[in-house]
Write a protein that holds these residues in place. Structure first.
Motif, short mmCIF file in Angstrom:
data_model
loop_
_atom_site.label_atom_id
_atom_site.label_comp_id
_atom_site.label_asym_id
_atom_site.label_seq_id
_atom_site.Cartn_x
_atom_site.Cartn_y
_atom_site.Cartn_z
N MET A 17 0.85 -1.19 0.00
CA MET A 17 0.00 0.00 0.00
C MET A 17 0.89 1.24 0.00
O MET A 17 2.04 1.21 0.42
CB MET A 17 -0.90 0.03 1.23
CG MET A 17 -0.17 0.17 2.56
SD MET A 17 -1.26 0.44 3.96
CE MET A 17 -1.84 2.09 3.66
N ASP A 18 0.37 2.35 -0.51
CA ASP A 18 1.04 3.64 -0.43
C ASP A 18 0.59 4.32 0.85
O ASP A 18 -0.61 4.56 1.07
CB ASP A 18 0.67 4.51 -1.63
CG ASP A 18 1.24 3.96 -2.93
OD1 ASP A 18 2.33 3.36 -2.87
OD2 ASP A 18 0.60 4.13 -3.98
N LEU A 19 1.55 4.65 1.70
CA LEU A 19 1.20 5.29 2.96
C LEU A 19 0.72 6.72 2.71
O LEU A 19 1.34 7.48 1.96
CB LEU A 19 2.41 5.33 3.89
CG LEU A 19 2.79 4.03 4.60
CD1 LEU A 19 4.07 4.23 5.40
CD2 LEU A 19 1.67 3.58 5.53
N ASP A 20 -0.37 7.08 3.38
CA ASP A 20 -0.87 8.44 3.38
C ASP A 20 -0.23 9.14 4.59
O ASP A 20 -0.47 8.76 5.74
CB ASP A 20 -2.40 8.43 3.50
CG ASP A 20 -3.01 9.81 3.45
OD1 ASP A 20 -2.47 10.72 4.09
OD2 ASP A 20 -4.05 9.98 2.79
N GLN A 27 -2.38 10.34 7.42
CA GLN A 27 -2.81 9.26 8.31
C GLN A 27 -1.69 8.86 9.26
O GLN A 27 -1.92 8.60 10.45
CB GLN A 27 -3.27 8.07 7.48
CG GLN A 27 -4.50 8.34 6.62
CD GLN A 27 -4.81 7.21 5.66
OE1 GLN A 27 -4.16 6.16 5.69
NE2 GLN A 27 -5.80 7.42 4.79
N ARG A 48 -8.93 9.08 10.07
CA ARG A 48 -7.61 8.89 9.45
C ARG A 48 -6.93 7.63 9.99
O ARG A 48 -6.33 6.86 9.23
CB ARG A 48 -6.73 10.12 9.71
CG ARG A 48 -7.19 11.34 8.95
CD ARG A 48 -6.22 12.50 9.10
NE ARG A 48 -6.74 13.69 8.44
CZ ARG A 48 -6.09 14.84 8.32
NH1 ARG A 48 -4.86 14.95 8.83
NH2 ARG A 48 -6.63 15.88 7.71
N ARG A 100 -8.63 4.49 8.60
CA ARG A 100 -8.24 4.19 7.21
C ARG A 100 -6.84 3.60 7.15
O ARG A 100 -6.56 2.71 6.34
CB ARG A 100 -8.33 5.47 6.37
CG ARG A 100 -9.75 5.98 6.17
CD ARG A 100 -9.78 7.14 5.19
NE ARG A 100 -11.12 7.73 5.11
CZ ARG A 100 -11.42 8.97 5.50
NH1 ARG A 100 -10.47 9.75 5.97
NH2 ARG A 100 -12.65 9.42 5.40
N LEU A 101 -5.95 4.12 7.99
CA LEU A 101 -4.59 3.57 8.03
C LEU A 101 -4.62 2.12 8.49
O LEU A 101 -3.96 1.24 7.88
CB LEU A 101 -3.74 4.42 8.97
CG LEU A 101 -2.29 3.95 9.17
CD1 LEU A 101 -1.51 4.01 7.87
CD2 LEU A 101 -1.61 4.81 10.25
N GLU A 102 -5.37 1.83 9.54
CA GLU A 102 -5.46 0.45 10.03
C GLU A 102 -6.09 -0.46 8.99
O GLU A 102 -5.67 -1.61 8.81
CB GLU A 102 -6.27 0.44 11.33
CG GLU A 102 -5.56 1.10 12.50
CD GLU A 102 -6.42 1.13 13.75
OE1 GLU A 102 -5.86 1.03 14.85
OE2 GLU A 102 -7.66 1.28 13.62
N GLN A 103 -7.09 0.06 8.29
CA GLN A 103 -7.74 -0.75 7.25
C GLN A 103 -6.75 -1.08 6.13
O GLN A 103 -6.69 -2.21 5.64
CB GLN A 103 -8.94 0.01 6.70
CG GLN A 103 -9.73 -0.78 5.65
CD GLN A 103 -10.94 0.00 5.16
OE1 GLN A 103 -11.08 1.19 5.43
NE2 GLN A 103 -11.83 -0.69 4.44
N GLY A 104 -5.96 -0.09 5.72
CA GLY A 104 -5.00 -0.33 4.66
C GLY A 104 -3.90 -1.30 5.06
O GLY A 104 -3.45 -2.11 4.24
N LEU A 105 -3.46 -1.21 6.31
CA LEU A 105 -2.41 -2.10 6.80
C LEU A 105 -2.94 -3.48 7.16
O LEU A 105 -2.16 -4.44 7.28
CB LEU A 105 -1.72 -1.48 8.01
CG LEU A 105 -0.88 -0.23 7.74
CD1 LEU A 105 -0.45 0.41 9.06
CD2 LEU A 105 0.35 -0.58 6.91
#
Length: 319
Positions: free
Chosen positions: A1-4, A7, A37, A40-45
């Protein structure tokens, strides 16, 4: 994933404060926006990073593993922007402890052309040490100046520090205080008065230690509307007092009385990230040391002065 990175910044602020409201205030976000925020970070990771409970926020095992790489990612992003600009970026210095007027000391160093290197210094106002420490660890500022005390939670090891000034402290009294006419006072003379505070006592490390050491039981917490509002309030509290360094300008109608036997000393420190510090921080530190040597900022006599025990351990070695 690309880190935001927004976030990541939200995660770091919450991990450092262990508190959603304080993290949101620091980032100028609503708690709802901050929570979104992080979610969303936890969801992406695909991992939960923080455990939310009634007592605050704790890192999960995945969050603890993510903490240092997240700090490094944010610092690398800041470095990439600076590299593209190709200019000498100012050293961003946050100060806190505004009741004790930290800019008086910073100004003496910054205005001395022989006291720091080629990088200019850009001064900002921080709310308190925990907020400044969070900004340092996220790469938003390069150094901080104020009173330092242990923060725990892994932040102490990530931040370097140096004690650079000790300042004698006076008692400030209103005109109707029974001790206002004294030429000097012992700290124990104040134990039956009321200590006026611009915030809760547990947020004011030096005043808390003073109250404990000299038996001051009464405290009055005022709304923090700035020094210009806070100090004149002493005129309305006949048994009230507060403490400020001897050089702080005072409003009309209040009086500063020197404290002796012993004289309390307020400790100022410079702090900066231990990893990847801005190159101008070393020059800035040398400036504080040089100006301090000329003005004898670190003079301390155990038989004459009182310095909290934790601060005594910060004193540089004497030749």
């Amino acid at each position: 994933m690309d880190l935001d990175l927004a976030q990541v910044r939200a995660f770091l602020a919450t991990a450092e404060h262990r508190h959603f409201r304080r993290a949101a205030e620091e980032l100028a976000l609503t708690q709802q926006a901050l929570s979104k925020r992080i979610a969303r970070l936890e969801q992406g990771l695909g991992e939960r990073l923080l455990e939310r409970g009634a007592g605050g926020v704790e890192l999960t095992a995945a969050g603890a593993r993510f903490l240092e790489p997240a700090r490094a990612a944010l610092a690398a992003a800041n470095a990439a922007v600076e590299a593209v600009r190709g200019t000498v970026r100012p050293v961003r210095l946050d100060v806190w402890g505004h009741l004790f007027a930290p800019l008086r000391t910073v100004r003496q160093v910054v205005d001395d052309p022989a006291a720091h290197g080629p990088a200019p210094v850009e001064v900002g106002l921080g709310r308190d040490l925990p907020s400044a420490a969070g900004a340092l660890l996220r790469g938003e500022v390069d150094a901080g100046f104020g009173r330092r005390y242990p923060l725990g939670e892994g932040r102490d090891g990530a931040l370097a520090h140096r004690l650079v000034r000790l300042e004698p402290v006076d008692a400030v009294l209103g005109p109707d205080h029974p001790l206002a006419g004294a030429d000097a006072l012992r700290p124990t003379d104040l134990r039956h008065g009321r200590l006026l505070l611009p915030a809760a006592l547990d947020r004011l490390d030096f005043l808390q230690r003073f109250a404990e050491r000299f038996g001051v039981a009464g405290v009055v917490v005022e709304a923090n509307l700035g020094v210009e509002h806070f100090l004149p309030r002493l005129r309305d509290v006949p048994d009230g007092f507060t403490l400020v360094p001897a050089e702080v300008p005072l409003p009309p109608g209040v009086r500063a009385v020197p404290l002796v036997d012993p004289t309390p000393l307020y400790a100022w420190s410079l702090i900066w990230p231990r990893e990847r510090p801005h190159p101008g921080v070393a020059e800035l530190l040398r400036g504080f040391v040089e100006v301090g040597r000329r003005h004898r900022w670190l003079e301390y006599r155990p038989g004459r002065d009182w310095l909290p025990e934790a601060d005594q351990g910060e004193l540089p070695d004497r030749p």
